[in-house]
Design a protein around this motif. Sequence first.
Motif, mmCIF file in Angstrom:
data_model
loop_
_atom_site.group_PDB
_atom_site.id
_atom_site.type_symbol
_atom_site.label_atom_id
_atom_site.label_comp_id
_atom_site.label_asym_id
_atom_site.label_seq_id
_atom_site.Cartn_x
_atom_site.Cartn_y
_atom_site.Cartn_z
ATOM 1 N N GLN A 45 41.083 44.131 51.475
ATOM 2 C CA GLN A 45 41.615 43.591 50.224
ATOM 3 C C GLN A 45 40.525 43.287 49.206
ATOM 4 O OE1 GLN A 45 45.154 40.930 50.360
ATOM 5 N NE2 GLN A 45 44.746 40.858 52.555
ATOM 6 N N HIS A 46 39.337 42.979 49.678
ATOM 7 C CA HIS A 46 38.238 42.682 48.760
ATOM 8 C C HIS A 46 37.792 43.921 47.980
ATOM 9 C CE1 HIS A 46 36.431 44.105 52.468
ATOM 10 N NE2 HIS A 46 35.305 44.359 51.828
ATOM 11 N N LYS A 47 38.245 45.111 48.406
ATOM 12 C CA LYS A 47 37.896 46.343 47.707
ATOM 13 C C LYS A 47 39.037 46.876 46.838
ATOM 14 C CE LYS A 47 34.578 47.948 51.207
ATOM 15 N NZ LYS A 47 34.224 49.060 52.126
ATOM 16 N N MET A 48 40.186 46.211 46.864
ATOM 17 C CA MET A 48 41.367 46.712 46.169
ATOM 18 C C MET A 48 41.445 46.193 44.734
ATOM 19 S SD MET A 48 44.390 46.337 48.998
ATOM 20 C CE MET A 48 45.583 46.707 47.705
ATOM 21 N N LEU A 205 39.345 32.458 43.229
ATOM 22 C CA LEU A 205 40.596 33.022 43.734
ATOM 23 C C LEU A 205 40.421 34.477 44.170
ATOM 24 C CD1 LEU A 205 43.198 31.598 41.182
ATOM 25 C CD2 LEU A 205 42.838 30.872 43.543
ATOM 26 N N ARG A 206 39.353 35.111 43.748
ATOM 27 C CA ARG A 206 39.102 36.500 44.131
ATOM 28 C C ARG A 206 38.670 36.584 45.593
ATOM 29 N NH1 ARG A 206 34.625 38.709 41.819
ATOM 30 N NH2 ARG A 206 35.141 40.609 42.958
ATOM 31 N N ILE A 207 39.119 37.664 46.237
ATOM 32 C CA ILE A 207 38.705 37.961 47.612
ATOM 33 C C ILE A 207 37.439 38.789 47.502
ATOM 34 C CG2 ILE A 207 39.438 38.904 49.831
ATOM 35 C CD1 ILE A 207 42.344 38.893 48.587
ATOM 36 N N LYS A 208 36.311 38.257 47.967
ATOM 37 C CA LYS A 208 35.021 38.862 47.620
ATOM 38 C C LYS A 208 34.382 39.675 48.736
ATOM 39 C CE LYS A 208 34.114 35.056 44.418
ATOM 40 N NZ LYS A 208 35.355 34.335 44.757
ATOM 41 N N ASN A 209 34.800 39.479 49.992
ATOM 42 C CA ASN A 209 34.143 40.192 51.087
ATOM 43 C C ASN A 209 35.077 40.313 52.281
ATOM 44 O OD1 ASN A 209 33.900 37.610 52.547
ATOM 45 N ND2 ASN A 209 32.323 37.142 51.008
ATOM 46 N N VAL A 210 34.612 41.010 53.313
ATOM 47 C CA VAL A 210 35.459 41.268 54.478
ATOM 48 C C VAL A 210 35.769 39.982 55.235
ATOM 49 C CG1 VAL A 210 33.544 41.747 56.067
ATOM 50 C CG2 VAL A 210 35.787 42.820 56.440
ATOM 51 N N LEU A 211 34.867 38.999 55.191
ATOM 52 C CA LEU A 211 35.133 37.727 55.861
ATOM 53 C C LEU A 211 36.333 37.034 55.224
ATOM 54 C CD1 LEU A 211 34.456 35.476 57.856
ATOM 55 C CD2 LEU A 211 32.825 34.569 56.165
ATOM 56 N N LEU A 468 37.524 44.212 38.225
ATOM 57 C CA LEU A 468 36.928 43.842 39.507
ATOM 58 C C LEU A 468 37.982 43.909 40.610
ATOM 59 C CD1 LEU A 468 34.876 40.707 38.377
ATOM 60 C CD2 LEU A 468 33.979 42.982 38.893
ATOM 61 N N PRO A 469 37.587 44.312 41.806
ATOM 62 C CA PRO A 469 38.533 44.332 42.921
ATOM 63 C C PRO A 469 38.722 42.941 43.515
ATOM 64 C CG PRO A 469 36.372 45.030 43.672
ATOM 65 C CD PRO A 469 36.249 44.812 42.185
ATOM 66 N N GLY A 470 39.749 42.814 44.347
ATOM 67 C CA GLY A 470 39.920 41.598 45.137
ATOM 68 C C GLY A 470 40.705 40.482 44.482
ATOM 69 N N ASP A 471 41.248 40.713 43.287
ATOM 70 C CA ASP A 471 42.008 39.648 42.622
ATOM 71 C C ASP A 471 43.477 40.044 42.548
ATOM 72 O OD1 ASP A 471 43.070 37.649 40.930
ATOM 73 O OD2 ASP A 471 41.098 37.360 40.027
ATOM 74 N N PRO A 472 44.339 39.424 43.379
ATOM 75 C CA PRO A 472 45.755 39.800 43.385
ATOM 76 C C PRO A 472 46.572 39.175 42.267
ATOM 77 C CG PRO A 472 45.335 38.127 45.051
ATOM 78 C CD PRO A 472 44.008 38.455 44.425
ATOM 79 N N PHE A 473 45.968 38.275 41.482
ATOM 80 C CA PHE A 473 46.733 37.529 40.485
ATOM 81 C C PHE A 473 46.307 37.789 39.043
ATOM 82 C CE2 PHE A 473 46.262 34.820 44.317
ATOM 83 C CZ PHE A 473 47.566 34.920 44.786
ATOM 84 N N PHE A 474 45.001 37.948 38.806
ATOM 85 C CA PHE A 474 44.490 37.989 37.442
ATOM 86 C C PHE A 474 43.759 39.301 37.148
ATOM 87 C CE2 PHE A 474 44.808 33.499 38.499
ATOM 88 C CZ PHE A 474 45.505 33.009 37.413
#
Length: 487
Positions: A45-48, A205-211, A468-474
């Motif tokens: 998800q951090h790459k999407m 709020l962004r998903i930044k890495n695999v962790l 930028l990837p990883g942000d499902p909202f903004f």
Amino acid sequence: MEVLPAVFIGTVIILGARILAHLLKFRGYFEALDVPKVRMWTFNQHKMVFQYFDIECMLQFGRIWGKYEGITPHLFLAEPKLIKEVLVKKFDSFVDRQYFPMEEKHRSLVDARSESWRVMRRILTPTFTSGKLKTMFTPMQRVADEFIVAVEQRLKTGPVVDMKPLYQALSLDTIANCAFGVNTNSFTQPNNVLFRKCRDVFSDLRIKNVLESTILFLGSYFPKVLEWIDLFGLENFDYLWRTTRDIALTREGSRGDFIDKLIELKEDLDKGKCPLNEDQIFAQGIGFFQAGFETSSNTMTTMMYTFAKNPYVQNTVFEEIKEVLRDSKNGIDYDAIGKMTYLDATIKENLRMYPPVTRIDRLCLQDCRLDDATRQKLLIKKGTVVQIPIYAIHHNPDFFPEPYVFRPERFLSAEDISVADMTFQAFGSGPRTCIGMRFAMAEMKIALAKFILKFKVVDCPETKLDFLPGDPFFLAYSSLCVKLETR
């Protein structure tokens, strides 16, 4: 002694059965609805870039699709009639947003649930009337003038300017002055704590890495995990809550602004006349920053991209503003911006192409059937999250012909079929629509009008809008550079 192993085994079996029932609660749900189910690689998800993912799903599956996030079914609706069912007609079944791990004391109108939301909305609505908005025009104009000075100072270092931090400073200072009665001076003090915290609220709020993707994966099955691990920078919410409380409790005199409303609520609470508690009262400051900071600054920044790529639109806006101001005795005031219809349409078309909020969601609180002309009534089960993919809807050629062509004329005529009912969702719809919509539009019109009278925006090699990837909202991007020329 033989009893203990039996008790242990029985306990394990019972717990295992409960966990299994929890995990299989919605098994087969989308198949029963005859809704296509999307599979996605959870740890990626951090790459999407989520808005592009939504468009791909819409092109492949049509206007309805679903996917599981852990055990929870997320039903995506890009069909206007069904969106109206959820946001308007059957709102009572969809009052809440999806679960978000935060303390109850930090739930403002933005994140409030059920009856708490109803009470907050009723109490706060009078704060955003036209009369209240007019009283905010003087500080809005003052901050916009400070913004122009800041741009002029920035131009001394070169003609290519990153507009994002400047519009973020404008947005924060406007909120601070109009709603809180304080001067944050973010143009001259860009490292002030409040400015940093507001930016962090959204960047965290962004998903930044695999962790982080992995933690979210575990949290989607067992939400309590997210209450133990602060993945979303919840300390930022606490800072904004404390800031709101400190401003309210130390204020002397009345200004007729948002903080005065909170002081009034606190006094009513002390008299036993307020339905909110103290935590809820001061949480409303968080909501003002949440709803007003990133959305407005994001929109004004992408407007620079729009002007750079569409010089005809920019020039038409410039000519309209000059014409309106020729007949305005008080400059860019409330009446003047009301006459800037092309500017208004340009902002809305920009919100269509680059909505700062790319999705909105609602949690189904009770089993509910939606009227769907293409099949039997669609049963939405309690616990389902309904997602409205705004970015995808705004780029659907069925709703907006030539969706990647910037055309403000879509919003100039109520008869234009390209803006059909429920297809434009930049501010949401129904009872939970953005309460500060008029505030945001006024702020943007004033700032953009003053800016475009002073500067011409020019396309240059650095002018790029890379999401930028990883942000499902903004709609997230790191910067936006344009070349500026003084008129």
